[in-house]
Design an enzyme around this catalytic site. Structure first.
Site, short mmCIF file in Angstrom:
data_model
loop_
_atom_site.label_atom_id
_atom_site.label_comp_id
_atom_site.label_asym_id
_atom_site.label_seq_id
_atom_site.Cartn_x
_atom_site.Cartn_y
_atom_site.Cartn_z
N GLY A 67 0.82 -1.20 0.00
CA GLY A 67 0.00 0.00 0.00
C GLY A 67 0.86 1.25 0.00
O GLY A 67 2.07 1.19 0.21
N GLY A 115 -0.07 -4.95 0.22
CA GLY A 115 -1.23 -4.71 -0.63
C GLY A 115 -1.15 -5.38 -1.98
O GLY A 115 -2.17 -5.73 -2.57
N GLU A 138 5.41 -6.71 7.25
CA GLU A 138 4.71 -5.68 8.03
C GLU A 138 5.17 -5.56 9.48
O GLU A 138 5.12 -4.47 10.06
CB GLU A 138 3.20 -5.96 7.99
CG GLU A 138 2.56 -5.73 6.63
CD GLU A 138 2.67 -6.91 5.69
OE1 GLU A 138 2.18 -6.82 4.55
OE2 GLU A 138 3.27 -7.94 6.09
N ASP A 146 -1.55 -8.35 6.81
CA ASP A 146 -2.99 -8.22 6.58
C ASP A 146 -3.35 -8.63 5.17
O ASP A 146 -2.79 -9.57 4.64
CB ASP A 146 -3.46 -6.79 6.93
CG ASP A 146 -2.90 -5.72 6.00
OD1 ASP A 146 -1.84 -5.94 5.39
OD2 ASP A 146 -3.53 -4.64 5.89
#
Length: 352
Positions: A67, A115, A138, A146
Site C-alpha cells: 500500500g 497490498g 509488516e 494483513d
C-alpha cells in the site's frame, strides 16, 4: 500533458486486462486504485463477453510493493478518517477477488508485498515470474500481515506461514510456487505471450498449462527445521527454540532470531495470534479480524514509529513501545482482536 493514470483497464479479446501503472512508486496501491479497480471488476463479473480477468504491472522492479504507506502515515498523523476508509475499501476488494466468479490471473514479477499480495494471492491463478520477490514484511514497520494474511499464511505448508509472518522472509520463484503462493511459474519474458493466449482463449488452464512446474525450491529442504522452530505457542517459545538450534541449521536459526528481534514486539504477538486463529476460520472472518486489528493499530504508536524509522527518517532504529516481548500482555493483544461496533461490511461486494 496529462498525468499517467495509476491503473489502466482495457478489454482485449475475451479478457479484462488490468495494468498497475505506478512503476516509479513500485506500483504501490493507492485508495484511488482500489476505488477504480473494485467497480471495474464488478462490471466484468457481470459482462458475458469477459471470460476472465488478467492483472499485471508496468515496469520491471515490482508487481506491487504494498500500500501507499507514506500516504497512510500522513492521514493517520493528521487524524484523517481516510486511513481507516482505505483499509475498509481495500479489504472489501481483497474479499471480492477471493470470491470472484470468473478466473482471475495475476502475472507477478519483482516485488510483491502487502497490498500487492492482497490483489494477487486470492485470485484463482497466480503466475510467478523469474524475478519475483514475495514477502509480508509488516511486523518490521509496526503493522501486521494483513490483506488476507490471516487466512492464506496459516494454509501454507507446515509452519512456513508463521515463519514468513514473523521474519518478513522473501521468497523467490521456486519457493513461491512450491509454497502455494503461486500456482504457476514462468519466465518473465513469456508474460506477453501468456497474456495473448489468455485473451485469445479465455481459458487459463489451457494458456498456463506449460507453466505448471518450477525449479527446485530451497524452501522444501528447510521445511523440517522451520516446522520445528516455529511450532511454539508464543513468540518467546519460538525464539528459545531458534536460539537452541545446533548443527547445520544453527547459523540460519540465529539469523531468523535476529530478524525477529528487530520487529515490533506488539506486531509479532499480533501476527502469531493471527496464524493461530486464522487457521480455524473462513476467509470473511479473517478479513473482519484484520479490520479489527488495523482499526486499533492506526490509532496507536507502533505503525507510526515503524514508518518513521524505516521510510521517513530511514534510521532503521524504531523505538518500539513496549520495547520487549515480555512487556506485551495477552490482554493487550486480546484488545486488538475484540469486535468493533462497526465491523467490516462485506455485503454487496458485486455492486461496488
Amino acid at each position: 500533458m496529462t498525468d499517467e493514470p495509476e491503473i489502466i483497464f482495457e478489454t482485449r479479446g475475451r479478457a479484462g486486462l488490468i495494468t498497475l501503472n505506478r512503476p516509479k512508486a513500485l506500483n504501490a496501491l493507492t485508495r484511488n486504485m482500489v476505488r477504480l479497480m473494485h467497480p471495474q471488476l464488478a462490471a466484468w463479473a457481470n459482462d458475458p463477453a469477459i471470460a476472465l480477468v488478467v492483472i499485471r504491472a508496468a515496469g520491471e522492479k515490482a508487481f506491487c510493493a504494498g500500500g501507499d504507506i507514506r500516504q497512510l502515515y500522513d492521514w493517520g498523523q493528521a487524524g484523517d478518517p481516510a486511513v481507516r476508509e482505505f483499509y475498509h475499501e481495500e479489504y472489501r476488494l481483497n474479499t471480492f477477488i477471493k470470491r470472484y466468479p470468473k478466473p482471475y490471473v495475476a502475472l507477478i514479477d519483482g516485488f510483491v508485498m502487502g497490498g500487492g499480495v492482497g490483489i494477487s494471492v486470492h485470485g484463482s491463478h497466480r503466475v510467478a515470474g523469474a524475478n519475483i520477490k514475495f514477502a509480508m514484511p509488516e511486523t518490521g514497520i509496526g503493522l501486521f500481515p494483513d490483506v488476507g494474511g490471516t487466512f492464506f499464511l496459516p494454509r501454507l505448508p507446515g509452519r512456513i506461514g508463521t515463519w514468513i509472518a514473523l521474519t518478513g522472509a522473501r521468497l523467490g520463484q521456486a519457493d513461491a510456487h512450491w509454497s502455494g503462493f503461486a500456482t504457476h511459474a514462468a519466465p518473465t519474458d513469456d508474460f506477453d505471450a501468456i497474456i495473448d493466449a489468455l485473451c485469445e482463449t479465455g481459458d487459463p488452464d489451457v494458456a498456463l498449462a506449460p507453466y505448471a512446474a518450477a525449479g527446485t525450491a530451497p524452501l522444501e529442504a528447510l521445511r523440517p527445521v522451520i516446522d520445528r522452530c516455529f511450532d511454539g505457542d508464543t513468540v518467546e517459545a519460538i525464539l528459545a527454540t531458534l536460539d537452541a538450534e545446533t548443527g547445520e541449521h544453527a547459523d540460519w536459526a540465529a539469523k531468523q532470531a535476529a530478524s525477529i528481534r528487530q520487529k515490533s514486539p506488539t506486531s509479532l504477538k499480533i501476527a502469531l495470534r493471527q496464524m493461530q486463529d486464522g487457521a480455524n476460520v473462513d476467509f470473511e472472518t479473517c478479513m473482519r479480524i484484520e479490520y479489527r486489528i488495523v482499526s486499533r493499530v492506526i490509532t496507536g504508536h507502533e505503525f507510526f514509529e515503524g514508518v518513521r524509522a524505516v521510510i521517513i527518517d530511514k534510521d532503521n532504529a524504531p523505538a518500539w513501545q513496549p520495547a520487549t516481548l515480555d512487556g506485551v500482555s495477552n490482554a493487550a493483544i486480546d484488545a486488538y482482536f475484540a469486535p468493533l461496533d462497526d465491523d467490516l461490511d462485506l455485503s454487496s461486494l458485486d455492486r461496488a
